[in-house]
Write a protein that holds these residues in place. Structure first.
Motif, PDB file in Angstrom:
ATOM      1  N   ILE A  27       0.817  -1.214   0.000  1.00 14.89           N
ATOM      2  CA  ILE A  27       0.000   0.000   0.000  1.00 14.89           C
ATOM      3  C   ILE A  27       0.851   1.265   0.000  1.00 14.89           C
ATOM      4  CG2 ILE A  27      -1.691   1.324   1.338  1.00 14.89           C
ATOM      5  CD1 ILE A  27      -2.886  -1.425   2.175  1.00 14.89           C
ATOM      6  N   ASN A  28       1.833   1.340   0.891  1.00 21.29           N
ATOM      7  CA  ASN A  28       2.654   2.555   0.936  1.00 21.29           C
ATOM      8  C   ASN A  28       3.460   2.749  -0.343  1.00 21.29           C
ATOM      9  OD1 ASN A  28       1.652   3.364   3.359  1.00 21.29           O
ATOM     10  ND2 ASN A  28       3.417   2.724   4.558  1.00 21.29           N
ATOM     11  N   ARG A  29       3.896   1.651  -0.966  1.00 18.70           N
ATOM     12  CA  ARG A  29       4.622   1.792  -2.239  1.00 18.70           C
ATOM     13  C   ARG A  29       3.688   2.319  -3.334  1.00 18.70           C
ATOM     14  NH1 ARG A  29       7.417   1.007   1.458  1.00 18.70           N
ATOM     15  NH2 ARG A  29       7.287   3.219   1.191  1.00 18.70           N
ATOM     16  N   ILE A  30       2.438   1.848  -3.330  1.00 15.61           N
ATOM     17  CA  ILE A  30       1.462   2.351  -4.299  1.00 15.61           C
ATOM     18  C   ILE A  30       1.207   3.832  -4.059  1.00 15.61           C
ATOM     19  CG2 ILE A  30      -0.972   2.250  -4.989  1.00 15.61           C
ATOM     20  CD1 ILE A  30      -0.796  -0.825  -4.467  1.00 15.61           C
ATOM     21  N   LEU A  31       0.974   4.196  -2.793  1.00 14.03           N
ATOM     22  CA  LEU A  31       0.706   5.600  -2.471  1.00 14.03           C
ATOM     23  C   LEU A  31       1.885   6.487  -2.829  1.00 14.03           C
ATOM     24  CD1 LEU A  31      -1.118   5.190   0.953  1.00 14.03           C
ATOM     25  CD2 LEU A  31      -2.149   5.776  -1.260  1.00 14.03           C
ATOM     26  N   ASP A  32       3.098   6.009  -2.581  1.00 10.29           N
ATOM     27  CA  ASP A  32       4.290   6.802  -2.901  1.00 10.29           C
ATOM     28  C   ASP A  32       4.447   7.034  -4.401  1.00 10.29           C
ATOM     29  OD1 ASP A  32       4.870   6.953  -0.214  1.00 10.29           O
ATOM     30  OD2 ASP A  32       6.434   5.416  -0.267  1.00 10.29           O
ATOM     31  N   ALA A  33       3.886   6.164  -5.221  1.00 11.42           N
ATOM     32  CA  ALA A  33       4.014   6.293  -6.672  1.00 11.42           C
ATOM     33  C   ALA A  33       2.944   7.195  -7.286  1.00 11.42           C
ATOM     34  CB  ALA A  33       3.955   4.908  -7.317  1.00 11.42           C
ATOM     35  N   LEU A  34       1.964   7.595  -6.494  1.00  9.45           N
ATOM     36  CA  LEU A  34       0.901   8.446  -7.021  1.00  9.45           C
ATOM     37  C   LEU A  34       1.426   9.853  -7.285  1.00  9.45           C
ATOM     38  CD1 LEU A  34      -2.087   7.349  -4.757  1.00  9.45           C
ATOM     39  CD2 LEU A  34      -1.707   6.773  -7.164  1.00  9.45           C
ATOM     40  N   PRO A  35       0.841  10.550  -8.253  1.00  5.38           N
ATOM     41  CA  PRO A  35       1.328  11.893  -8.591  1.00  5.38           C
ATOM     42  C   PRO A  35       0.918  12.946  -7.550  1.00  5.38           C
ATOM     43  CG  PRO A  35      -0.588  11.340  -9.917  1.00  5.38           C
ATOM     44  CD  PRO A  35      -0.232  10.104  -9.134  1.00  5.38           C
ATOM     45  N   GLY A  36       1.719  13.983  -7.484  1.00  3.16           N
ATOM     46  CA  GLY A  36       1.400  15.134  -6.649  1.00  3.16           C
ATOM     47  C   GLY A  36       1.245  14.791  -5.170  1.00  3.16           C
ATOM     48  N   ASP A  37       0.208  15.369  -4.591  1.00  2.05           N
ATOM     49  CA  ASP A  37      -0.053  15.192  -3.163  1.00  2.05           C
ATOM     50  C   ASP A  37      -0.915  13.978  -2.860  1.00  2.05           C
ATOM     51  OD1 ASP A  37       1.324  17.529  -2.636  1.00  2.05           O
ATOM     52  OD2 ASP A  37      -0.475  18.770  -2.792  1.00  2.05           O
ATOM     53  N   SER A  38      -1.276  13.228  -3.871  1.00  2.00           N
ATOM     54  CA  SER A  38      -2.197  12.109  -3.674  1.00  2.00           C
ATOM     55  C   SER A  38      -1.665  11.088  -2.677  1.00  2.00           C
ATOM     56  CB  SER A  38      -2.494  11.419  -4.997  1.00  2.00           C
ATOM     57  OG  SER A  38      -3.077  12.323  -5.898  1.00  2.00           O
ATOM     58  N   GLY A  39      -0.384  10.764  -2.767  1.00  2.00           N
ATOM     59  CA  GLY A  39       0.200   9.772  -1.873  1.00  2.00           C
ATOM     60  C   GLY A  39       0.169  10.220  -0.425  1.00  2.00           C
TER      61      GLY A  39
END
Length: 148
Positions: A27-39
């Protein structure tokens, strides 16, 4: 009755390990890959959601292991159960002393109010969380060993 307690406790702790492993490595790896402030916004939401559930889960797991240790005292594998309980105590202490303070700050962050070192704080939380995951995997492994 003891067998049911053993299986139930092992499943509860095992699912908790799975959730925490997933947070750390998926989950954290997915969130870290999101653009901008999304993660960062996703982590804040996860911190609020899991921050409400995980304390109950950790304490319930510890209580179940303690009940198993008492109920199964003298049985083969009791030492493994006690060791598992000790590791769960370590994980609770780590949570309260290291992870919860960071989580309590980060779950309120938005793009407008987050501190300049928000990434460093998130990285510190991740490092502590990796260690905690290793500790609870150990606790789970000792419970499984107690069953065989």
């Amino acid at each position: 009755m003891l067998n049911a307690l053993q299986v139930f406790t092992t499943v509860v702790v095992g699912v908790m390990v799975g959730v925490e492993f997933s947070v750390a490595f998926v989950i954290n790896r997915i969130l870290d890959a999101l653009p901008g402030d999304s993660g960062q916004l996703g982590r804040a939401h996860g911190g609020r959601m899991l921050g409400a559930v995980m304390p109950v889960w950790y304490i319930s797991s510890l209580v179940l292991v303690a009940v198993w240790a008492v109920a199964g005292w003298g049985d083969q594998g009791a030492g493994f159960v006690v060791t598992s309980g000790a590791l769960l105590i370590v994980s609770v202490l780590m949570s309260v002393l290291l992870l919860v303070p960071i989580n309590n700050r980060s779950k309120t962050w938005t793009a407008e109010n987050r501190p300049a070192d928000w990434k460093q704080q998130g990285d510190r939380w991740d490092r502590y969380h990796y260690v905690r995951v290793a500790v609870i995997i150990g606790a789970f492994a000792f419970l499984v060993a107690a069953l065989v």
